[in-house]
Design a protein around this motif. Structure first.
Motif, mmCIF file in Angstrom:
data_model
loop_
_atom_site.group_PDB
_atom_site.id
_atom_site.type_symbol
_atom_site.label_atom_id
_atom_site.label_comp_id
_atom_site.label_asym_id
_atom_site.label_seq_id
_atom_site.Cartn_x
_atom_site.Cartn_y
_atom_site.Cartn_z
ATOM 1 N N ASP A 92 -55.539 8.569 -74.310
ATOM 2 C CA ASP A 92 -54.788 9.511 -73.493
ATOM 3 C C ASP A 92 -53.426 9.748 -74.123
ATOM 4 N N SER A 93 -52.762 10.808 -73.683
ATOM 5 C CA SER A 93 -51.491 11.190 -74.297
ATOM 6 C C SER A 93 -50.330 10.943 -73.346
ATOM 7 N N VAL A 94 -49.133 10.953 -73.900
ATOM 8 C CA VAL A 94 -47.930 10.769 -73.098
ATOM 9 C C VAL A 94 -46.748 11.347 -73.866
ATOM 10 N N GLU A 95 -45.761 11.794 -73.128
ATOM 11 C CA GLU A 95 -44.504 12.231 -73.710
ATOM 12 C C GLU A 95 -43.402 11.304 -73.229
ATOM 13 N N PRO A 96 -42.252 11.274 -73.928
ATOM 14 C CA PRO A 96 -41.159 10.394 -73.492
ATOM 15 C C PRO A 96 -40.728 10.710 -72.067
ATOM 16 N N SER A 97 -40.302 9.691 -71.355
ATOM 17 C CA SER A 97 -39.852 9.869 -69.979
ATOM 18 C C SER A 97 -38.649 10.811 -69.917
ATOM 19 N N PRO A 98 -38.619 11.714 -68.936
ATOM 20 C CA PRO A 98 -37.464 12.608 -68.811
ATOM 21 C C PRO A 98 -36.280 11.971 -68.093
ATOM 22 N N TYR A 99 -36.459 10.731 -67.574
ATOM 23 C CA TYR A 99 -35.408 10.094 -66.789
ATOM 24 C C TYR A 99 -34.752 8.960 -67.567
ATOM 25 N N PRO A 100 -33.436 8.808 -67.453
ATOM 26 C CA PRO A 100 -32.781 7.624 -68.030
ATOM 27 C C PRO A 100 -33.064 6.400 -67.164
ATOM 28 N N ARG A 101 -33.041 5.232 -67.769
ATOM 29 C CA ARG A 101 -33.257 3.994 -67.026
ATOM 30 C C ARG A 101 -32.085 3.730 -66.083
ATOM 31 N N LYS A 102 -32.409 3.258 -64.878
ATOM 32 C CA LYS A 102 -31.372 2.902 -63.902
ATOM 33 C C LYS A 102 -31.320 1.389 -63.814
ATOM 34 N N LEU A 103 -30.557 0.778 -64.689
ATOM 35 C CA LEU A 103 -30.554 -0.677 -64.798
ATOM 36 C C LEU A 103 -29.669 -1.308 -63.729
ATOM 37 N N ASP A 104 -30.157 -2.424 -63.166
ATOM 38 C CA ASP A 104 -29.419 -3.201 -62.174
ATOM 39 C C ASP A 104 -29.366 -4.640 -62.675
ATOM 40 N N SER A 105 -28.188 -5.068 -63.119
ATOM 41 C CA SER A 105 -28.064 -6.395 -63.722
ATOM 42 C C SER A 105 -28.122 -7.518 -62.689
ATOM 43 N N SER A 106 -28.068 -7.176 -61.398
ATOM 44 C CA SER A 106 -28.017 -8.236 -60.386
ATOM 45 C C SER A 106 -29.359 -8.919 -60.180
ATOM 46 N N ALA A 107 -30.466 -8.209 -60.419
ATOM 47 C CA ALA A 107 -31.788 -8.800 -60.193
ATOM 48 C C ALA A 107 -32.816 -8.041 -61.007
ATOM 49 N N THR A 108 -33.780 -8.774 -61.558
ATOM 50 C CA THR A 108 -34.868 -8.144 -62.304
ATOM 51 C C THR A 108 -35.909 -7.621 -61.328
ATOM 52 N N THR A 109 -36.310 -6.359 -61.525
ATOM 53 C CA THR A 109 -37.314 -5.750 -60.662
ATOM 54 C C THR A 109 -38.599 -5.549 -61.442
ATOM 55 N N PHE A 110 -39.684 -6.125 -60.930
ATOM 56 C CA PHE A 110 -41.001 -5.974 -61.519
ATOM 57 C C PHE A 110 -41.775 -4.933 -60.716
ATOM 58 N N GLY A 111 -42.592 -4.147 -61.406
ATOM 59 C CA GLY A 111 -43.327 -3.105 -60.705
ATOM 60 C C GLY A 111 -44.759 -2.970 -61.160
ATOM 61 N N VAL A 112 -45.613 -2.613 -60.221
ATOM 62 C CA VAL A 112 -46.996 -2.231 -60.498
ATOM 63 C C VAL A 112 -47.157 -0.788 -60.030
ATOM 64 N N VAL A 113 -47.703 0.061 -60.879
ATOM 65 C CA VAL A 113 -47.866 1.475 -60.553
ATOM 66 C C VAL A 113 -49.330 1.853 -60.747
ATOM 67 N N GLY A 114 -49.946 2.425 -59.733
ATOM 68 C CA GLY A 114 -51.333 2.858 -59.857
ATOM 69 C C GLY A 114 -52.047 2.848 -58.526
ATOM 70 N N ARG A 115 -53.257 3.319 -58.549
ATOM 71 C CA ARG A 115 -54.086 3.384 -57.354
ATOM 72 C C ARG A 115 -54.262 1.999 -56.740
ATOM 73 N N ILE A 116 -54.161 1.940 -55.411
ATOM 74 C CA ILE A 116 -54.395 0.683 -54.695
ATOM 75 C C ILE A 116 -55.909 0.460 -54.599
ATOM 76 N N ALA A 117 -56.389 -0.544 -55.310
ATOM 77 C CA ALA A 117 -57.820 -0.839 -55.328
ATOM 78 C C ALA A 117 -58.003 -2.288 -55.736
ATOM 79 N N PRO A 118 -59.038 -2.974 -55.234
ATOM 80 C CA PRO A 118 -59.216 -4.395 -55.557
ATOM 81 C C PRO A 118 -59.235 -4.685 -57.045
ATOM 82 N N TRP A 119 -59.918 -3.828 -57.830
ATOM 83 C CA TRP A 119 -60.046 -4.150 -59.251
ATOM 84 C C TRP A 119 -58.755 -3.907 -60.016
ATOM 85 N N LYS A 120 -57.794 -3.223 -59.381
ATOM 86 C CA LYS A 120 -56.509 -2.988 -60.039
ATOM 87 C C LYS A 120 -55.591 -4.207 -59.974
#
Length: 808
Positions: free
Chosen positions: A594-622
């Motif tokens: 699959d293809s992708v282009e660079p993100s159009p948004y700058p990173r919004k960094l917060d030095s106070s705490a590390t934020t982990f994220g999961v992005v995608g469809r909510i499904a058991p196998w995910k």
């Protein structure tokens, strides 16, 4: 050029467009219904609009016959007047371009004509004229879809060209001076609406919204209503009643000079149409004066405004949404005047006219366009992984004329239209469309789903025979099944895009056997999103991973790029195809990510705490539950936070409820946020520090992994499936032992305490995604198409020779 009326003797978008285009084509002659005051000598005014219809039609036909002497091309703009010249006169044998400005029959119905007989007659006449034309011009993708779905015009004949705007006439000028001349308070918030005053323009809805918000607007705020029509007196009567009294000015029809003054004086224009809007030339005219427009999501209006600012588009008929956007505009949430004018400058009439000249030359020469005609099939219109991948790729296929057929209505169709891609919906029954893959077993698939699928195959076969594409590309597993059957029945080569692993841990065993057999028997080409996916088609060893384009005893020779010179000559649809399915096809197989282009948004960094994220469809196998357990193990009491972005799409709501209960039971409700579905994934990625991919079944590709890398994030993913092919462990991301809570927790802890490692991995990831740019991926796919068609052509030649030898 066969028109309707001459602007401004007759007022309307069609007439303004016709005159503007005519003035850019000095080589043309034209015919309109008069009066035509100030028209050049090359325009023949056949009659007046107040004459009986029969006399108008006869006069127009005679004038068209005289004007067409010596002409090479007929360029028509209105079906009623063009019908006789195109279908009965000598010019019916000349190449014809028809400008579709809107569904004539439906527009009359929207204006209040309730006669079903007249509507049917108008539609029949319009369809006859449309099907006679050799090429069509529409102003928006929305009207292209009307032609394709309702009039069955082939998408290959349709050119989507936005109109031009008179940039030398419509200019920004001085706002304060314009307000002084119009006696408007210099500090007021001013909205202008220049529309024909009929019901479908939504002006009554605009008045409703204005009355709801007027008390919250700055003192002296003013709504200018410009135009004429049957509802003018009704709107004028409303304007003098509270709460609109003194806040609305009904100005009637204005000259161009006065209209420009109104645009210059306004902060924003409003175009709240409810139905049948081809493009919205007023949006461009206002923009040329430096004034942006808030528009409804009707017809081509989103295409006219969204590229300037997507927030300018609101839901049609939604008074609250329109009022809220006007309030935001009053607070200054608008593109600048300079940016708005710059946007309008993309729409210059000379460029539009040159496109028409090129089209006329091609029709006179009788040549076909050089692009391949490819139909893309997908059973859903939701913004899921494969559908997003298709949306990103299609605008970058420069050698392809693409047309997408979807099995349902949904957000994908609107996004494709905004991207300029032709799309239609051929509805697939929900019983077949929503059948879960885990029911594909003996006795598991319902008779209704099976019958619906077979019926759909028959309908799709007929549609493909009508469209006559060079190639069919199936974009999903279900589309591969019904699309492969339909394409084979229609005698059209088919490329099956595998985005799912064909293995027992992903599909029931009966489905695995079925898909492998169908691909084996039907596909001329296979494109897989990863080597891991392609490997699962090998019925002897599903654990083996094939390198991109690698040699394999079952799937044939190594897929190598085909130069342009190797493309098949002639028209592929006219090649003999019966032999291509005999014995075994010389199949093209290729791994194309699959293809992708660079993100159009700058990173919004917060030095106070590390934020982990999961992005995608909510499904058991995910594996969102795996992520939650690993987060709890890694950070039982610390300040780290987590977000889960996504929603259940295919009946996984129970899993989402279980996930929320797990978060609460582990005491993480204050530190883990479930944000639901978000269409703009880039803004979500900009809010996190580390992206985690936690699938518990090997991921076919993992598009979100690529998106995270494009956003400059360090990505943690399992050490199997597609993500393991994309990420270089320790260089462009981190891999952990699949399904291991401890392994994922350890990787998360390591990145949480090492910001330098996060920055190093994210930077390397961002640089590595250059190989996945849509242009580069598109070139690989176009090479596959060329190979498929060349081999199909060679197979046909071989069969003809063999048949000839047998006869001898």
């Amino acid at each position: 050029m066969l028109g309707m009326g001459w602007f401004p003797s007759t007022v309307g978008g069609l007439d303004r467009y016709y005159r503007s285009l005519f003035e850019q084509l000095p080589e043309a002659s034209g015919v309109v219904i008069g009066p035509a005051e100030g028209a050049p000598s090359a325009i023949a005014a056949a009659a007046n609009h107040d004459l009986p219809l029969a006399r108008r039609l006869g006069a127009f036909w005679l004038a068209a016959r005289r004007a067409a002497r010596g002409a090479e091309v007929v360029d028509a703009h209105f079906a009623l007047y063009a019908a006789a010249p195109l279908l009965l006169g000598a010019q019916r044998r000349r190449p014809t371009v028809f400008h579709f400005h809107g569904p004539w029959a439906d527009e009359n119905a929207a204006a209040g004509d309730a006669s079903h007989v007249q509507r049917a007659l108008r539609r029949a006449l319009e369809r006859r004229v449309l099907r006679h034309a050799d090429a069509h011009v529409v102003l928006s993708s929305a009207f292209r879809r009307v032609l394709v779905e309702h009039h069955r015009v082939a998408p290959w004949k349709i050119n989507v060209w936005a109109p031009g705007v008179a940039l030398e006439q419509f200019t920004p000028g001085d706002r304060l001076q314009a307000r002084a001349r119009m006696a408007i308070d210099p500090a007021a918030f001013v909205v202008v609406c220049a529309r024909r005053m009929v019901a479908r323009m939504g002006i009554d809805l605009l008045l409703d919204a204005w009355s709801q918000i007027e008390h919250e607007l700055p003192q002296g705020s003013l709504l200018l209503l410009i135009g004429d029509g049957p509802l003018r007196e009704t709107f004028a009567a409303r304007a003098v009643q509270p709460p609109l009294a003194g806040r609305v000015r009904v100005m009637g029809r204005l000259s161009d000079e006065e209209l420009i003054e109104a645009y210059r004086s306004a902060d924003v224009a409003a175009v709240p149409s409810l139905a049948v809007e081809g493009f919205g030339l007023v949006v461009l005219e206002a923009a040329a004066c430096g004034t942006p427009s808030i528009v409804s999501d009707v017809g081509g209006l989103p295409e006219a405004a969204a590229a300037l600012d997507p927030s300018l588009v609101v839901a049609a008929g939604d008074t609250k949404a329109l009022g809220a956007r006007l309030q935001a505009a009053a607070r200054g949430a608008l593109p600048t005047r300079a940016r708005t004018r710059s946007y309008a400058e993309r729409f210059a009439w000379p460029a539009v006219a040159e496109r028409h000249r090129a089209l006329h030359r091609r029709l006179v020469a009788g040549s076909r366009e050089q692009q391949l005609r490819v139909v893309y099939l997908d059973h859903v219109a939701r913004l899921s992984g494969g559908e997003i991948a298709l949306l990103r790729l299609l605008p970058h296929l420069h050698r392809v004329n693409a047309h997408v057929i979807l099995g349902e209505e949904g957000p994908l169709e609107a996004q494709l239209a905004l991207a300029g891609v032709s799309v239609e919906v051929l509805p697939l029954a929900a019983a077949a469309r929503d059948t879960r893959k885990d029911t594909v077993r003996l006795g598991g698939t319902s008779p209704a789903a099976l019958l619906s699928t077979l019926a759909y195959v028959a309908r799709l076969t007929l549609r493909l025979r009508q469209l006559q594409p060079d190639l069919v590309h199936t974009n999903s597993l279900k589309a591969g099944v019904y699309g492969g059957l339909a394409a084979n029945a229609a005698g059209i080569p088919v490329v099956w895009h595998l985005r799912d692993r064909i293995a027992p841990d992903y599909l029931p065993r009966p489905a695995v056997r079925l898909v492998r057999q169908l691909v084996w028997r039907m596909a001329d080409g296979v494109v897989a999103n990863s080597a891991a996916t392609l490997a699962t088609l090998d019925t002897h060893d599903t654990s083996r991973t094939l390198a991109a384009g690698a040699h394999d005893r079952r799937w044939g020779r190594r897929a190598t790029p085909t130069p342009d010179s190797a493309k098949p000559s002639g028209h592929p649809r006219r090649l003999a195809t019966a032999a291509a399915g005999a014995c075994d096809r010389d199949r093209v197989n290729r791994v194309i990510p699959d293809s992708v282009e660079p993100s159009p948004y700058p990173r919004k960094l917060d030095s106070s705490a590390t934020t982990f994220g999961v992005v995608g469809r909510i499904a058991p196998w995910k594996g969102q539950d795996l992520f939650v357990r690993a987060f709890a193990a890694a950070f039982p009491t610390s300040k780290e936070r987590a977000v889960i972005v996504g929603a259940p799409l295919f009946g996984e709501e129970a899993y989402e409820r279980d996930l929320r209960e797990l978060i609460a039971r582990l005491g993480l409700a204050e530190r883990i946020e479930l944000r639901g579905f978000r269409q703009d994934v880039w803004s979500e990625l900009a809010r996190i520090d580390v992206l985690v991919h936690a699938s518990v079944i090997p991921e076919p590709f993992g598009q979100v992994v690529l998106e995270g890398m494009a956003a400059g994030l360090p990505v943690i993913a399992p050490d199997e499936g597609g993500p393991a092919e994309v990420i270089a462990d320790g260089e462009t991301g981190r891999l952990f032992a699949a399904r291991s809570v401890d392994g994922l927790a350890a990787a998360m802890r390591a990145l949480s305490i090492d910001p330098q490692a996060r920055e190093r991995l994210g930077s390397a990831a961002r640089h590595s995604i250059a190989a996945y740019h849509p242009t580069r991926v598109g070139e690989q796919l176009e090479e596959v198409y060329a190979q498929v068609l060349r081999r199909r052509s060679e197979a046909g030649v071989h069969q003809r020779r063999r048949s000839s030898a047998c006869r001898e």
